[in-house]
Write an enzyme that holds these catalytic residues in place. Sequence first.
Site, PDB file in Angstrom:
ATOM      1  N   HIS A 107       0.827  -1.219   0.000  1.00 45.78           N
ATOM      2  CA  HIS A 107       0.000   0.000   0.000  1.00 45.78           C
ATOM      3  C   HIS A 107       0.858   1.265   0.000  1.00 45.78           C
ATOM      4  O   HIS A 107       0.699   2.112  -0.901  1.00 45.78           O
ATOM      5  CB  HIS A 107      -0.961  -0.006   1.183  1.00 45.78           C
ATOM      6  CG  HIS A 107      -1.700   1.277   1.375  1.00 45.78           C
ATOM      7  ND1 HIS A 107      -2.602   1.768   0.456  1.00 45.78           N
ATOM      8  CD2 HIS A 107      -1.636   2.214   2.374  1.00 45.78           C
ATOM      9  CE1 HIS A 107      -3.084   2.925   0.878  1.00 45.78           C
ATOM     10  NE2 HIS A 107      -2.505   3.217   2.042  1.00 45.78           N
ATOM     11  N   HIS A 150       4.019   6.926   5.677  1.00 41.06           N
ATOM     12  CA  HIS A 150       2.838   7.624   6.172  1.00 41.06           C
ATOM     13  C   HIS A 150       1.978   6.787   7.112  1.00 41.06           C
ATOM     14  O   HIS A 150       1.193   7.331   7.888  1.00 41.06           O
ATOM     15  CB  HIS A 150       1.995   8.150   4.996  1.00 41.06           C
ATOM     16  CG  HIS A 150       1.156   7.124   4.308  1.00 41.06           C
ATOM     17  ND1 HIS A 150       1.613   6.372   3.255  1.00 41.06           N
ATOM     18  CD2 HIS A 150      -0.131   6.730   4.506  1.00 41.06           C
ATOM     19  CE1 HIS A 150       0.654   5.566   2.833  1.00 41.06           C
ATOM     20  NE2 HIS A 150      -0.414   5.761   3.570  1.00 41.06           N
ATOM     21  N   GLU A 180       1.221   5.397  12.694  1.00 40.55           N
ATOM     22  CA  GLU A 180      -0.145   5.038  13.064  1.00 40.55           C
ATOM     23  C   GLU A 180      -0.295   3.544  13.332  1.00 40.55           C
ATOM     24  O   GLU A 180      -0.972   3.139  14.278  1.00 40.55           O
ATOM     25  CB  GLU A 180      -1.105   5.461  11.927  1.00 40.55           C
ATOM     26  CG  GLU A 180      -2.534   5.000  12.101  1.00 40.55           C
ATOM     27  CD  GLU A 180      -3.249   5.696  13.236  1.00 40.55           C
ATOM     28  OE1 GLU A 180      -4.329   5.228  13.633  1.00 40.55           O
ATOM     29  OE2 GLU A 180      -2.722   6.706  13.748  1.00 40.55           O
ATOM     30  N   ASP A 181       0.355   2.698  12.513  1.00 41.08           N
ATOM     31  CA  ASP A 181       0.079   1.259  12.543  1.00 41.08           C
ATOM     32  C   ASP A 181       1.219   0.406  13.071  1.00 41.08           C
ATOM     33  O   ASP A 181       1.076  -0.817  13.153  1.00 41.08           O
ATOM     34  CB  ASP A 181      -0.275   0.771  11.126  1.00 41.08           C
ATOM     35  CG  ASP A 181      -1.554   1.414  10.609  1.00 41.08           C
ATOM     36  OD1 ASP A 181      -2.392   1.797  11.440  1.00 41.08           O
ATOM     37  OD2 ASP A 181      -1.694   1.544   9.381  1.00 41.08           O
ATOM     38  N   ASP A 215      -3.384   8.225  -1.268  1.00 40.53           N
ATOM     39  CA  ASP A 215      -3.791   7.116  -0.394  1.00 40.53           C
ATOM     40  C   ASP A 215      -5.237   6.712  -0.693  1.00 40.53           C
ATOM     41  O   ASP A 215      -5.562   5.527  -0.820  1.00 40.53           O
ATOM     42  CB  ASP A 215      -3.636   7.561   1.063  1.00 40.53           C
ATOM     43  CG  ASP A 215      -4.156   6.526   2.051  1.00 40.53           C
ATOM     44  OD1 ASP A 215      -3.389   5.623   2.421  1.00 40.53           O
ATOM     45  OD2 ASP A 215      -5.331   6.631   2.452  1.00 40.53           O
TER      46      ASP A 215
END
Length: 693
Positions: A93, A117, A121-122, A182
Amino acid sequence: MSAEATNPEAHPEARSELRRRGRSRLDLRRLGRAALLGPTSRDRLPDAIGHVAEAHRAHHPDADMSILRRAYLLAESSHRGQMRKSGEPYITHPLAVTLILAELGAETTTLTASLLHDTVEDTDVTLDQVRAEFGDEVCFIVDGVTKVEKIDYGAAAEPETFRKMLVATGNDVRVMSIKLADRLHNMRTLGVMRPEKQARIAKVTRDVLIPLAERLGVQALKTELEDLVFAILHPEEYESTRALIAAHAGERDPLPGIADSVRTVLREAGIAAEVQVRPRHFVSVHRISRTRGELRGSDFGRILILVGENADCYAVLGELHTCFTPVVSEFKDFVATPKFNLYQSLHTAVATPEGYVAEVIVRTRQMHRVAEAGVVALGNPYATATPDAAADPDEERVDPTRPGWLSRLLDWQQSAPDPDTFWTVLRAELAQDREITVFRADGGTLGLPAGASCIDAAYAQHGEAAHGCIGARVNGRLASLSSPLSDGDTVQLLLAQDASSGPSAEWLDHARTPAARIAISSWLESHPDRAMAPTTAARAPLSVVGARGGGANAVADLPDATVRLAGCCTPVPPDAVAGFLVRGGAVTVHRVQCAAVAQMRAVGRTSVAVHWRATADCRVTLLAESFGRPHLLADLTEAIAREGVEVVSATVEPPVEGRVRHTYTLQLPDAAGLPALMRAMRDVPGVYDVSRA
């Protein structure tokens, strides 16, 4: 990527063009296998980012690829073991998002942030690690995207999510560039989700992200997003459009032949130009099929002409309009007057002897880059910013390229009283597809949406102080606040001196900008007595009549005729005048510009030659516009008396929205003193205009 042929599956000619360039769409399965192999030796780039490196070098041949290598290795190791719902390794991704931006020509910092990016967050990667490894600029962008990525697509959370997105975009437009890429990749792979979730995400994309892409000028992303949303939300119309395009593919296409003729014309004229045939994307074909009915072969695409310099654009236009039959109604000049999203091109259409009409776009190669990629093509807009500006993620940076519409959104979103209001107004604001520029009296400019009124200009310039606005002068002439503005108008806003002044509910009918509507609504809610107050009944004007002055100083070429100066225009020496014989044998004298002159001639009144006497005294009617205040009539009368002028009559109308209109008929001893008299009246506090009747 092509802004007009973004679906290679639907357009075989576009797919073959991509193959010739060596820039095919990312193969997720191959990338997934490459990603699973892990890091490579230090002397070469990982296979998985070969597409990215190739696309990036096409726009930036001297770019340092080592930072992309390090960013990929960190992203790959952080996301290792994570899988997408499609079954591919998650690293595919960020790779796909980065390739989209690389093809648009994004600079290295944006691509680095794009690869990272989702890491904060992940994964366990922190912003401090990103800052230490890649610097403040990359960290700033990753932090902005991370804040935007915290999305809950529930109905209540959605407005606040996009409020955060708006603020993040205002801090750095590259944040929105990554978000749009995205969303494009997520929309491409949306088929693994439930239909109801596909529809929900597609609607948000349609209402907010596609308009934002249009506003930022990123046409390549916008057009493909439109097609993907079209397929999800309108499957039947999408299929019929696809069938229409497929049927056209089997027919003879006249556009290549027209393009050859254009090449010949330009070559013979000595103009170096590249001529391409650009197929329309699905939504574009659907739109023109609804407006034109049955489509002909030339309706499925447009001819694009790329030249080197701005002057060449107009040279090409001249040759086209000379050698072909131009369709005048289709001509638009966005080179001299660019759109608010940076777009520049000449648009025209020409008819061929065979009866085909071909739309033609003419632009320079630099205009083409900006037309495709918008703000992405501008590179780093903060290159001249101080290091400290990037070091503090909570500090808003000054973007010299920030468009006016974005500044307006950032201003009014702070005043939106609740999420529902914000969400409704945001979608209405983004639906505006044109912008105008008006000039302020002090020399500054205001960017406003097309259709904006003087009310919108007042709140854009003065904020809440615009509650006291009572009128405006547009291009030097008095205008009501409801008057719509046009591109290039000069507007001077008139504010009342009374602090208790406020807007009326009728203002909402003429306010177009969110800032104006929110401010007016808030004021009316806090002043319910003023909002519901009945309109004051009209009162008779106050009149003051003095002694009549001497006779008129105009002479008619008619013996013994009584001469009267018309009260509608009150001519004075040395005005050009015209005389007409009326009932009773009198001659009425008007200024030649007076509307009554045309009426007199239309009804057949006898024209009489008139001239001015040698004597200089004259009678004139003046209109004074002012703010209402105590003692105003006395002050104006005193100013008139100081100039040695006699007041024949005076009429004062009742105040309307804080403004008062005075009408004076005056006897001047010398017509030459009229300019000084008008200046003296304008100098009276509260008077903002004095004019001849």
